[in-house]
Scaffold this motif. Structure first.
Motif, PDB file in Angstrom:
ATOM      1  N   LEU A   1       0.837  -1.204   0.000  1.00  0.00           N
ATOM      2  CA  LEU A   1       0.000   0.000   0.000  1.00  0.00           C
ATOM      3  C   LEU A   1       0.872   1.254   0.000  1.00  0.00           C
ATOM      4  N   PHE A   2       1.969   1.173   0.748  1.00  0.00           N
ATOM      5  CA  PHE A   2       2.876   2.299   0.889  1.00  0.00           C
ATOM      6  C   PHE A   2       3.410   2.741  -0.475  1.00  0.00           C
ATOM      7  N   SER A   3       3.730   1.775  -1.318  1.00  0.00           N
ATOM      8  CA  SER A   3       4.198   2.175  -2.649  1.00  0.00           C
ATOM      9  C   SER A   3       3.029   2.453  -3.584  1.00  0.00           C
ATOM     10  N   GLN A   4       1.910   1.712  -3.421  1.00  0.00           N
ATOM     11  CA  GLN A   4       0.737   1.920  -4.269  1.00  0.00           C
ATOM     12  C   GLN A   4       0.199   3.351  -4.140  1.00  0.00           C
ATOM     13  N   TYR A   5       0.188   3.887  -2.927  1.00  0.00           N
ATOM     14  CA  TYR A   5      -0.333   5.244  -2.732  1.00  0.00           C
ATOM     15  C   TYR A   5       0.749   6.305  -2.889  1.00  0.00           C
ATOM     16  N   GLY A   6       1.933   5.888  -3.285  1.00  0.00           N
ATOM     17  CA  GLY A   6       2.988   6.845  -3.564  1.00  0.00           C
ATOM     18  C   GLY A   6       3.654   7.433  -2.341  1.00  0.00           C
TER      19      GLY A   6
ATOM     20  N   CYS B   1       7.884  10.439  -1.291  1.00  0.00           N
ATOM     21  CA  CYS B   1       8.229  11.584  -0.431  1.00  0.00           C
ATOM     22  C   CYS B   1       8.908  11.173   0.873  1.00  0.00           C
ATOM     23  N   HIS B   2       8.446  10.051   1.441  1.00  0.00           N
ATOM     24  CA  HIS B   2       9.018   9.624   2.730  1.00  0.00           C
ATOM     25  C   HIS B   2      10.247   8.755   2.447  1.00  0.00           C
ATOM     26  N   LEU B   3      11.339   9.410   2.067  1.00  0.00           N
ATOM     27  CA  LEU B   3      12.567   8.661   1.778  1.00  0.00           C
ATOM     28  C   LEU B   3      13.218   8.264   3.090  1.00  0.00           C
ATOM     29  N   PRO B   4      13.841   7.079   3.101  1.00  0.00           N
ATOM     30  CA  PRO B   4      14.418   6.613   4.360  1.00  0.00           C
ATOM     31  C   PRO B   4      15.562   7.491   4.867  1.00  0.00           C
ATOM     32  N   ASP B   5      16.223   8.249   3.961  1.00  0.00           N
ATOM     33  CA  ASP B   5      17.355   9.058   4.434  1.00  0.00           C
ATOM     34  C   ASP B   5      16.910  10.434   4.944  1.00  0.00           C
ATOM     35  N   GLY B   6      15.587  10.716   4.914  1.00  0.00           N
ATOM     36  CA  GLY B   6      15.098  11.990   5.446  1.00  0.00           C
ATOM     37  C   GLY B   6      15.241  13.147   4.482  1.00  0.00           C
ATOM     38  N   LYS B   7      15.674  12.884   3.232  1.00  0.00           N
ATOM     39  CA  LYS B   7      15.889  13.984   2.296  1.00  0.00           C
ATOM     40  C   LYS B   7      14.688  14.210   1.386  1.00  0.00           C
ATOM     41  N   GLY B   8      13.606  13.474   1.608  1.00  0.00           N
ATOM     42  CA  GLY B   8      12.401  13.631   0.792  1.00  0.00           C
ATOM     43  C   GLY B   8      11.580  14.834   1.232  1.00  0.00           C
ATOM     44  N   ARG B   9      10.424  14.984   0.548  1.00  0.00           N
ATOM     45  CA  ARG B   9       9.560  16.103   0.920  1.00  0.00           C
ATOM     46  C   ARG B   9       8.827  15.838   2.237  1.00  0.00           C
ATOM     47  N   GLY B  10       8.766  14.595   2.608  1.00  0.00           N
ATOM     48  CA  GLY B  10       8.168  14.231   3.899  1.00  0.00           C
ATOM     49  C   GLY B  10       9.240  13.643   4.796  1.00  0.00           C
ATOM     50  N   PRO B  11       8.990  13.626   6.112  1.00  0.00           N
ATOM     51  CA  PRO B  11       9.998  13.085   7.033  1.00  0.00           C
ATOM     52  C   PRO B  11      10.226  11.585   6.824  1.00  0.00           C
TER      53      PRO B  11
ATOM     54  N   VAL C   1       5.078   0.713   8.985  1.00  0.00           N
ATOM     55  CA  VAL C   1       5.860   1.791   9.615  1.00  0.00           C
ATOM     56  C   VAL C   1       6.533   1.277  10.890  1.00  0.00           C
ATOM     57  N   LYS C   2       5.816   0.451  11.662  1.00  0.00           N
ATOM     58  CA  LYS C   2       6.418  -0.149  12.858  1.00  0.00           C
ATOM     59  C   LYS C   2       7.633  -0.993  12.497  1.00  0.00           C
ATOM     60  N   SER C   3       7.516  -1.732  11.374  1.00  0.00           N
ATOM     61  CA  SER C   3       8.602  -2.635  10.987  1.00  0.00           C
ATOM     62  C   SER C   3       9.836  -1.847  10.594  1.00  0.00           C
ATOM     63  N   LEU C   4       9.665  -0.618  10.137  1.00  0.00           N
ATOM     64  CA  LEU C   4      10.823   0.206   9.779  1.00  0.00           C
ATOM     65  C   LEU C   4      11.674   0.454  11.012  1.00  0.00           C
ATOM     66  N   GLU C   5      11.025   0.496  12.144  1.00  0.00           N
ATOM     67  CA  GLU C   5      11.778   0.672  13.379  1.00  0.00           C
ATOM     68  C   GLU C   5      12.588  -0.586  13.674  1.00  0.00           C
ATOM     69  N   LYS C   6      11.961  -1.734  13.436  1.00  0.00           N
ATOM     70  CA  LYS C   6      12.647  -2.987  13.749  1.00  0.00           C
ATOM     71  C   LYS C   6      13.894  -3.139  12.897  1.00  0.00           C
ATOM     72  N   GLU C   7      13.762  -2.752  11.627  1.00  0.00           N
ATOM     73  CA  GLU C   7      14.914  -2.881  10.737  1.00  0.00           C
ATOM     74  C   GLU C   7      16.114  -2.115  11.246  1.00  0.00           C
ATOM     75  N   GLU C   8      15.833  -0.957  11.847  1.00  0.00           N
ATOM     76  CA  GLU C   8      16.916  -0.127  12.365  1.00  0.00           C
ATOM     77  C   GLU C   8      17.748  -0.864  13.393  1.00  0.00           C
ATOM     78  N   GLY C   9      17.041  -1.708  14.200  1.00  0.00           N
ATOM     79  CA  GLY C   9      17.746  -2.479  15.216  1.00  0.00           C
ATOM     80  C   GLY C   9      18.421  -3.711  14.645  1.00  0.00           C
ATOM     81  N   GLY C  10      18.306  -3.926  13.358  1.00  0.00           N
ATOM     82  CA  GLY C  10      18.998  -5.041  12.719  1.00  0.00           C
ATOM     83  C   GLY C  10      18.135  -6.290  12.570  1.00  0.00           C
ATOM     84  N   ALA C  11      17.008  -6.353  13.338  1.00  0.00           N
ATOM     85  CA  ALA C  11      16.175  -7.551  13.287  1.00  0.00           C
ATOM     86  C   ALA C  11      15.082  -7.369  12.250  1.00  0.00           C
ATOM     87  N   GLN C  12      15.381  -7.745  11.034  1.00  0.00           N
ATOM     88  CA  GLN C  12      14.400  -7.553   9.973  1.00  0.00           C
ATOM     89  C   GLN C  12      13.350  -8.656   9.992  1.00  0.00           C
ATOM     90  N   GLN C  13      12.093  -8.263   9.734  1.00  0.00           N
ATOM     91  CA  GLN C  13      11.019  -9.251   9.760  1.00  0.00           C
ATOM     92  C   GLN C  13      10.747  -9.795   8.396  1.00  0.00           C
TER      93      GLN C  13
END
Ligand code: CUA
Length: 314
Positions: free
Chosen positions: A220-225, A229-239, A302-314
């Motif tokens: 859905l995240f990619s389907q709705y575009g 904007c929400h680039l993972p490096d924070g350089k997008g138009r959205g946080p 969005v919750k899983s993005l947090e998990k990835e940061e800790g190295g434990a990818q789901q």
């Protein structure tokens, strides 16, 4: 049917015996005082009845001790029940942080249930025995109420707002699932079945090969575009949304809010309500475009993005 007490439904959660105890104590007290009052009325009416035309009772001008006694004793008794009830209430509605999660969407007139691992079900709920389960619930339309009598817990399911409760099922079996809030003509048909399963059976059932909520959310995240904007490096138009969940977010207004489920949902449906500091209110609303189930899936992603940061990818 409850074997120990045939009038009660089955007792299948850790709260059930406690709630039954509280109910039992309240009933015993109510019956005791109701009987006492009715007996007193009868006995006193007979004893002090007017026995002749000239019979005039002595005047009574009140008694402070008596007034205090019948005010303070009932007050103390009700206070005991109040403290007892509040203590139980807060435990039921404060989920165990280690609880596994299940997501419920109420809709005229059915219960839709999603398990993070993938399975989705309608008017059926499968849970493992002996593990705490936290329910996060929302309605697509009107107010419903999720009620499993065998668990002795129920909570309203509201449009536009997440509500929770949690239980640890204690007994394998098949139990009723009801809607306990009048919600339209088919309210009485908004029922289902709760299956409490052995943990190994549940593991097998839940890993039935369906896509996880996280994966659906990502689609859905990619389907709705959102991803443009929400680039993972924070350089997008959205946080950036990496590590967002449960973090503290500073807003344009200077206020700081916690990025919980309700915040993420609001930011999708009404992005201008809380604009993040240093960003422009350029995000369009997705009100009416994404179902409540879809919103829960995006939140799971969005919750899983947090998990990835800790190295434990789901
Ligand atoms: Cu839904 Cu009653």
């Amino acid at each position: 049917m409850n074997k120990a007490m045939p009038l009660l439904p089955d007792s299948a959660s850790q709260f059930a015996p406690e709630i039954d105890r509280l109910m039992g104590a309240e009933i015993i007290f109510s019956v005791f005082f109701t009987t006492l009052i009715f007996l007193s009325i009868g006995v006193l009416a007979l004893k002090y009845r007017r026995k002749s035309e000239e019979d005039a009772p002595p005047h009574i001008h009140g008694s402070l001790i008596l007034e205090l006694a019948w005010t303070l004793i009932p007050f103390a008794i009700t206070l005991v029940f109040f403290v007892w009830g509040v203590h139980l209430y807060f435990r039921v509605y404060t989920p165990d942080p280690s609880a596994m999660e299940i997501f419920v969407t109420g809709k005229q007139w059915m219960w839709k249930i999603q398990h993070p691992e993938g399975p989705r079900e309608i008017n059926e709920l499968h849970v493992p025995v002996g593990r705490p389960v936290k329910f996060t619930m929302i309605s697509e339309d009107v107010i419903h109420s999720f009620f499993v009598p065998a668990f002795r817990v129920k909570n309203d399911v509201l449009p536009g707002r997440y509500t929770n409760f949690w239980v640890t099922p204690t007994q394998v079996g098949k139990y009723h699932l009801f809607c306990a809030e009048y919600c339209g003509t088919q309210h009485s048909g908004m029922i289902g079945t709760t299956y409490v399963m052995e943990q190994s059976d549940y593991e097998k059932w839940v890993s039935g090969g369906e896509e996880s909520m996280t994966l659906r959310g990502e689609q859905l995240f990619s389907q709705y575009g959102c991803a443009t904007c929400h680039l993972p490096d924070g350089k997008g138009r959205g946080p950036s949304l990496v590590g967002l969940f449960n973090s503290m977010v500073k807003l344009q207004t200077g206020a700081v809010v916690k990025a919980d489920e309700a915040y993420i949902r609001e930011s999708i449906l009404n992005p201008r309500a809380k604009v993040v500091e240093k960003f422009q209110p350029v995000m369009p609303t997705f009100q009416g475009l994404i179902s409540e189930e879809g919103l829960l899936q995006i939140i799971a992603y969005v919750k899983s993005l947090e998990k990835e940061e800790g190295g434990a990818q789901q």
